[in-house]
Design a protein around this motif. Structure first.
Motif, PDB file in Angstrom:
ATOM      1  N   LEU A  66       0.816  -1.214   0.000  1.00  0.00           N
ATOM      2  CA  LEU A  66       0.000   0.000   0.000  1.00  0.00           C
ATOM      3  C   LEU A  66       0.855   1.271   0.000  1.00  0.00           C
ATOM      4  O   LEU A  66       0.560   2.203  -0.765  1.00  0.00           O
ATOM      5  CB  LEU A  66      -0.975  -0.013   1.173  1.00  0.00           C
ATOM      6  N   PRO A  67       1.920   1.363   0.813  1.00  0.00           N
ATOM      7  CA  PRO A  67       2.770   2.548   0.712  1.00  0.00           C
ATOM      8  C   PRO A  67       3.348   2.756  -0.687  1.00  0.00           C
ATOM      9  O   PRO A  67       3.419   3.893  -1.171  1.00  0.00           O
ATOM     10  CB  PRO A  67       3.877   2.279   1.739  1.00  0.00           C
ATOM     11  N   VAL A  68       3.750   1.678  -1.340  1.00  0.00           N
ATOM     12  CA  VAL A  68       4.302   1.801  -2.690  1.00  0.00           C
ATOM     13  C   VAL A  68       3.236   2.290  -3.666  1.00  0.00           C
ATOM     14  O   VAL A  68       3.496   3.158  -4.517  1.00  0.00           O
ATOM     15  CB  VAL A  68       4.902   0.457  -3.145  1.00  0.00           C
ATOM     16  N   LEU A  69       2.024   1.765  -3.560  1.00  0.00           N
ATOM     17  CA  LEU A  69       0.946   2.222  -4.441  1.00  0.00           C
ATOM     18  C   LEU A  69       0.659   3.710  -4.221  1.00  0.00           C
ATOM     19  O   LEU A  69       0.494   4.473  -5.179  1.00  0.00           O
ATOM     20  CB  LEU A  69      -0.320   1.400  -4.197  1.00  0.00           C
ATOM     21  N   VAL A  70       0.590   4.120  -2.973  1.00  0.00           N
ATOM     22  CA  VAL A  70       0.338   5.533  -2.678  1.00  0.00           C
ATOM     23  C   VAL A  70       1.471   6.394  -3.243  1.00  0.00           C
ATOM     24  O   VAL A  70       1.230   7.455  -3.829  1.00  0.00           O
ATOM     25  CB  VAL A  70       0.183   5.753  -1.159  1.00  0.00           C
ATOM     26  N   ALA A  71       2.705   5.930  -3.098  1.00  0.00           N
ATOM     27  CA  ALA A  71       3.847   6.685  -3.620  1.00  0.00           C
ATOM     28  C   ALA A  71       3.783   6.803  -5.141  1.00  0.00           C
ATOM     29  O   ALA A  71       4.061   7.869  -5.707  1.00  0.00           O
ATOM     30  CB  ALA A  71       5.152   6.015  -3.200  1.00  0.00           C
ATOM     31  N   LEU A  72       3.416   5.732  -5.818  1.00  0.00           N
ATOM     32  CA  LEU A  72       3.361   5.761  -7.277  1.00  0.00           C
ATOM     33  C   LEU A  72       2.280   6.706  -7.795  1.00  0.00           C
ATOM     34  O   LEU A  72       2.409   7.272  -8.885  1.00  0.00           O
ATOM     35  CB  LEU A  72       3.123   4.352  -7.819  1.00  0.00           C
ATOM     36  N   TYR A  73       1.231   6.894  -7.011  1.00  0.00           N
ATOM     37  CA  TYR A  73       0.136   7.771  -7.441  1.00  0.00           C
ATOM     38  C   TYR A  73       0.200   9.167  -6.824  1.00  0.00           C
ATOM     39  O   TYR A  73      -0.607  10.027  -7.184  1.00  0.00           O
ATOM     40  CB  TYR A  73      -1.210   7.146  -7.065  1.00  0.00           C
ATOM     41  N   HIS A  74       1.135   9.422  -5.905  1.00  0.00           N
ATOM     42  CA  HIS A  74       1.023  10.633  -5.087  1.00  0.00           C
ATOM     43  C   HIS A  74       1.098  11.926  -5.894  1.00  0.00           C
ATOM     44  O   HIS A  74       0.551  12.947  -5.479  1.00  0.00           O
ATOM     45  CB  HIS A  74       2.069  10.623  -3.964  1.00  0.00           C
ATOM     46  N   VAL A 116      -5.831   3.248  -0.216  1.00  0.00           N
ATOM     47  CA  VAL A 116      -4.965   4.065  -1.070  1.00  0.00           C
ATOM     48  C   VAL A 116      -5.588   5.438  -1.295  1.00  0.00           C
ATOM     49  O   VAL A 116      -4.917   6.472  -1.184  1.00  0.00           O
ATOM     50  CB  VAL A 116      -4.699   3.357  -2.415  1.00  0.00           C
ATOM     51  N   GLY A 117      -6.882   5.470  -1.603  1.00  0.00           N
ATOM     52  CA  GLY A 117      -7.554   6.748  -1.823  1.00  0.00           C
ATOM     53  C   GLY A 117      -7.519   7.634  -0.590  1.00  0.00           C
ATOM     54  O   GLY A 117      -7.251   8.842  -0.678  1.00  0.00           O
ATOM     55  N   SER A 118      -7.773   7.046   0.566  1.00  0.00           N
ATOM     56  CA  SER A 118      -7.758   7.822   1.812  1.00  0.00           C
ATOM     57  C   SER A 118      -6.370   8.368   2.105  1.00  0.00           C
ATOM     58  O   SER A 118      -6.216   9.523   2.527  1.00  0.00           O
ATOM     59  CB  SER A 118      -8.231   6.948   2.979  1.00  0.00           C
ATOM     60  N   ALA A 119      -5.346   7.545   1.879  1.00  0.00           N
ATOM     61  CA  ALA A 119      -3.975   7.990   2.137  1.00  0.00           C
ATOM     62  C   ALA A 119      -3.584   9.129   1.203  1.00  0.00           C
ATOM     63  O   ALA A 119      -2.946  10.104   1.623  1.00  0.00           O
ATOM     64  CB  ALA A 119      -3.007   6.821   1.978  1.00  0.00           C
ATOM     65  N   CYS A 130      -3.817  10.906   8.941  1.00  0.00           N
ATOM     66  CA  CYS A 130      -2.708  10.382   8.135  1.00  0.00           C
ATOM     67  C   CYS A 130      -2.180   9.134   8.840  1.00  0.00           C
ATOM     68  O   CYS A 130      -1.451   9.230   9.826  1.00  0.00           O
ATOM     69  CB  CYS A 130      -1.614  11.434   8.001  1.00  0.00           C
ATOM     70  N   VAL A 131      -2.587   7.970   8.346  1.00  0.00           N
ATOM     71  CA  VAL A 131      -2.194   6.719   8.986  1.00  0.00           C
ATOM     72  C   VAL A 131      -1.050   6.077   8.204  1.00  0.00           C
ATOM     73  O   VAL A 131      -0.398   6.728   7.399  1.00  0.00           O
ATOM     74  CB  VAL A 131      -3.406   5.778   9.140  1.00  0.00           C
TER      75      VAL A 131
END
Length: 299
Positions: A66-74, A116-119, A130-131
Motif C-alpha cells: 500500500l505505501p508503494v501504491l500511494v507513492a506511485l500515485y502521489h 490508497v484513496g484515503s492515504a 494520516c495513517v
C-alpha cells in the motif's frame, strides 16, 4: 526501484507500467501546452519516492504494497488535464480518483482501494487522519528533497523552469533550506526521522559551500535570515503551534545598485497549506523579488 517493480508485478501484473505511462503522458501534455521542452521529472521523482517508501516500509516492518501504491500515485494529479493547479481541487484528489479507478480495473480488493484513496487525500490535508501508508509516503516524498538527491532535484527543477544558478537560489533556496532544517521534526515515522537527521546536514552543508564560493569569486553575495512566523498553526498530530521558523535566503544587498534590501512577509491560507509570502525590495531602485512556499508542517 527494481524491488518496487517486482512487488507490483507479483500482485498486479501490468499495473506498474500503466502508472508510469500515465505519468509520462501527463507531463508530456503539460509540456506541450506550456510550450516547454520534453521532460520526465515527474516520473523520476515518483520512482525515487516509491523506492524510498519501500525502504521505509521495510525498515518499519510493514507490508510495502500500500505505501508503494500511494507513492506511485502521489503526484499523478499534478498535471490534471495538462494544467498545473488549474482548479481549486487539490492535486491529491485528482490522484485519488485516478488511483481508485485503475486499481479497480486491476482487480484490487475494495479495502485496499479505499486505503490508497484515503492515504492520497490525507497526504497534505491536515484535516484528515494520516495513517500508516500516508505517513510513510509523506516521509518518502520529503526525504527525496534532502541530501544529494534533493540537491540534484533542486537544480533539475530549476533548469526545467528556465532559471540560472543565481536566479534559482533567489527564488527557491529559502524553501529548500526551510524544509531541510525542519525535516527531522516533520517526519511521521521513526525511520523517516532517523534518515532526515542523516540527510539534513548534507543539504545545508552543500548550499552553505555554494553560497560561500559564489561570494568568494565575486559572483553574488547572499545572507540567511531566520524568521519566526507567528500564527495559529497545527502540527500534523493536531497540537497548536503559535510560532514556526523559516529560513530566508536573499541577496545581501541590491544586485542592481548595492543599496540595502527590505524584507517583508505575510502568511495566508492556500488550497492545501499555510503559505509564507515574502518580498525583498530595494529601498533605492526598482529591484524586488517575491517568493512563496508552504510553511513546514511539524509532526
Amino acid at each position: 526501484m527494481n524491488e518496487v517493480r517486482k512487488l507490483l508485478r507479483s500482485r498486479f501484473p501490468g499495473l506498474h507500467a500503466r502508472i508510469e505511462q500515465t505519468l509520462i503522458e501527463a507531463e508530456a501534455r503539460y509540456n506541450r501546452q506550456a510550450k516547454q521542452a520534453p521532460s520526465e521529472f515527474l516520473l523520476e521523482h515518483t520512482r525515487r519516492t516509491a523506492a524510498i517508501a519501500h525502504k521505509i516500509a521495510t525498515m518499519e516492518r510493514v507490508d510495502a504494497l500500500l505505501p508503494v501504491l500511494v507513492a506511485l500515485y502521489h503526484d499523478a494529479g499534478k498535471f490534471h488535464e495538462g494544467e498545473y493547479h488549474k482548479d481549486d481541487v487539490a492535486e491529491e484528489e485528482h490522484a485519488a480518483i485516478l488511483a481508485e479507478r485503475m486499481l479497480a480495473e486491476s482487480g484490487a480488493e475494495r479495502a485496499d482501494i479505499e486505503a490508497v484513496g484515503s492515504a492520497l487525500r490525507a497526504l497534505y490535508d491536515d484535516r484528515l487522519p494520516c495513517v500508516e501508508s500516508c505517513r510513510i509516503v509523506q516521509d518518502a516524498d520529503r526525504l527525496d528533497k534532502l541530501g544529494a538527491l534533493g540537491v540534484g532535484a533542486f537544480f533539475t527543477k530549476a533548469t526545467l523552469r528556465g532559471r540560472g544558478l543565481v536566479d534559482a537560489l533567489v527564488h527557491t533556496l529559502s524553501r529548500e533550506l526551510s524544509y531541510a532544517l525542519a525535516a527531522p521534526r516533520s517526519m511521521l515515522t521513526e525511520t523517516g526521522q532517523m534518515l532526515a537527521r542523516e540527510q539534513t546536514p548534507k543539504t545545508v552543508a552543500f548550499f552553505d559551500e555554494l553560497l560561500h564560493d559564489l561570494e568568494r569569486w565575486g559572483i553574488a553575495a547572499f545572507e540567511r535570515r531566520t524568521l519566526l512566523v507567528e500564527g495559529d498553526f497545527r502540527t500534523r498530530g493536531g497540537a497548536r503551534v503559535q510560532k514556526t521558523q523559516v529560513t530566508i535566503v536573499m541577496p545581501r544587498d541590491c544586485p542592481d545598485c548595492e543599496a540595502p534590501l527590505e524584507l517583508t512577509h505575510r502568511c495566508e491560507r492556500g488550497l492545501k497549506c499555510e503559505m509564507l509570502k515574502a518580498r525583498f525590495a530595494c529601498q533605492s531602485c526598482d529591484y524586488a523579488r517575491d517568493i512563496s512556499f508552504c510553511l513546514p508542517v511539524l509532526a
